[in-house]
Write an enzyme that holds these catalytic residues in place. Structure first.
Site, short mmCIF file in Angstrom:
data_model
loop_
_atom_site.label_atom_id
_atom_site.label_comp_id
_atom_site.label_asym_id
_atom_site.label_seq_id
_atom_site.Cartn_x
_atom_site.Cartn_y
_atom_site.Cartn_z
NE ARG A 1 -4.11 -1.86 0.31
CZ ARG A 1 -4.08 -3.15 -0.04
NH1 ARG A 1 -3.02 -3.66 -0.62
NH2 ARG A 1 -5.12 -3.93 0.16
CB SER B 1 -8.39 -1.81 4.54
OG SER B 1 -8.73 -3.04 4.01
CD GLU C 1 -5.47 1.10 2.62
OE1 GLU C 1 -5.78 2.10 1.95
OE2 GLU C 1 -6.00 -0.02 2.48
#
Ligand code: EPU
Length: 319
Positions: free
Chosen positions: A145, A219, A315
């Site tokens: 990510r 998420s 995130e």
């Protein structure tokens, strides 16, 4: 809701250039789909929405094809178009919200695939100089990510197109357990890329809230990466803790599991809450403010740390 001082969209590099010269602004925010953001306050600057379209085959052999997409295309529509053309490699990434241009910024991933696996190159507008620069995979410095665009080049570039090297002779990737069981349920033993896509769509639809129906940014946290030496001590205390080896010295722990064990799954705090089917996703039942969602996320981080001694990092991009 929060307010931006100025907003404009652009559908070409020329339009982007003229917007940047015509508008005065102190700070700038470029949006793809905006699906991975949490706004906690008004934005006193210029918000630009990338609407650069396009789908071109730039190179083709018997085995592979390089497809270039405009950064403003909707990610899932792009994935479906590739599948329809028989171009394999993106099917595991079906139904991820957001735009094509945002996909490399956080190296989107799901069900055993990350875009870095099929990424070929991208073109980006360098805001300070007005030049177009091209980046290959190495230059993007992809991580979990992560990419260079979230780190040292943050705020400097507007991605205008992204190219992927896709395969015409697909190797189906169903290693992620949930896909296998979903295909089994569908009664499919030799899946096509379309079958894999449909399986992923079914899994995501069952587990993840649809942002069109209930506010969420996917998420909210990353799965934490923990040193094996630290993990061994934690694991002794919590033998049922799930983990995946990611290198010789590190393991990844599912944050969803930690949050669920800490008692937050399905919990609601006013209109802010933790999704009932996937504890990694925070949801807005209607009128929660960004600040309230952020407060819930802090509460989760603190409780998870107090319980397991593991820090979970956000995130989503918090503005
Ligand atoms: N788990 C729980 N409780 C939960 C959620 C998960 O115990 O509430 C456990 C599951 O039982 C499983 C493990 O955690 O053993 C992993 O769960 P899952 O397969 O749902 O994936 P994840 O690690 O929670 C990641 C990505 C998702 C991606 C899925 C599938 C991150 C931060 N998230 O979630 O990506 O769709 O894997 O590959 O890596 C996103 O980034 O926005 C996103 C949705």
């Amino acid at each position: 809701s929060v307010v931006a001082t100025k907003f404009a969209s652009f559908s070409s590099v020329d339009q982007l250039k003229s917007v940047l010269t015509e508008y005065s602004y102190d700070s700038l925010l470029i949006l793809g789909g905006g699906s991975n953001m949490l706004f906690t306050q008004d934005f006193h600057g210029l918000v630009l929405k990338n609407e650069i379209k396009g789908f071109d085959i730039v190179e083709e052999t018997d085995e592979s094809v390089t497809v270039r997409s405009g950064a403003g295309e909707v990610w899932h529509e792009f994935v479906l178009r590739c599948i329809k053309n028989g171009f394999a490699g993106l099917e595991n990434l079906s139904l991820i919200p957001g735009s094509v241009g945002a996909s490399p910024i956080q190296n989107i991933g799901a069900y055993g695939v990350e875009i870095k696996d099929v990424f070929y190159s991208l073109e980006a507008f360098h805001i300070p100089s007005g030049a177009i620069h091209s980046f290959n995979a190495e230059q993007c410095e992809f991580g979990y990510r992560e990419s260079v665009f979230k780190r040292k080049l943050k705020g400097q570039y507007v991605i205008t197109s992204v190219s992927f090297r896709l395969s015409k002779n697909p190797t189906i990737n169903t290693a992620y357990g949930a896909i296998e069981s979903e295909l089994l349920k569908m009664g499919i033993s030799t899946p096509t890329i379309e079958d894999v896509s449909n399986a992923v769509i079914a899994i995501r639809s069952a587990k993840l809230p649809n942002p069109k129906e209930i506010g969420n940014a996917g998420s909210f946290f990353k799965n934490p990466i923990v040193l094996k030496s630290d993990f061994e001590k934690i694991h002794q205390q919590f033998p049922e803790m799930k983990y995946y080896e990611v290198s010789a010295t590190e393991v990844k722990v599912p944050a969803g599991w930690l949050i669920e064990q800490a008692g937050f799954k399905g919990k609601r705090f006013g209109d802010a809450g933790v999704h009932k089917n996937q504890a990694l996703v925070l949801v807005n039942y209607g009128n929660a403010t960004g600040q309230e969602i952020l407060a819930v996320s802090k509460n989760i981080q603190e409780t998870v740390f107090a319980t397991f001694g593991i820090h979970i990092e956000a995130e989503v991009n918090v503005i």
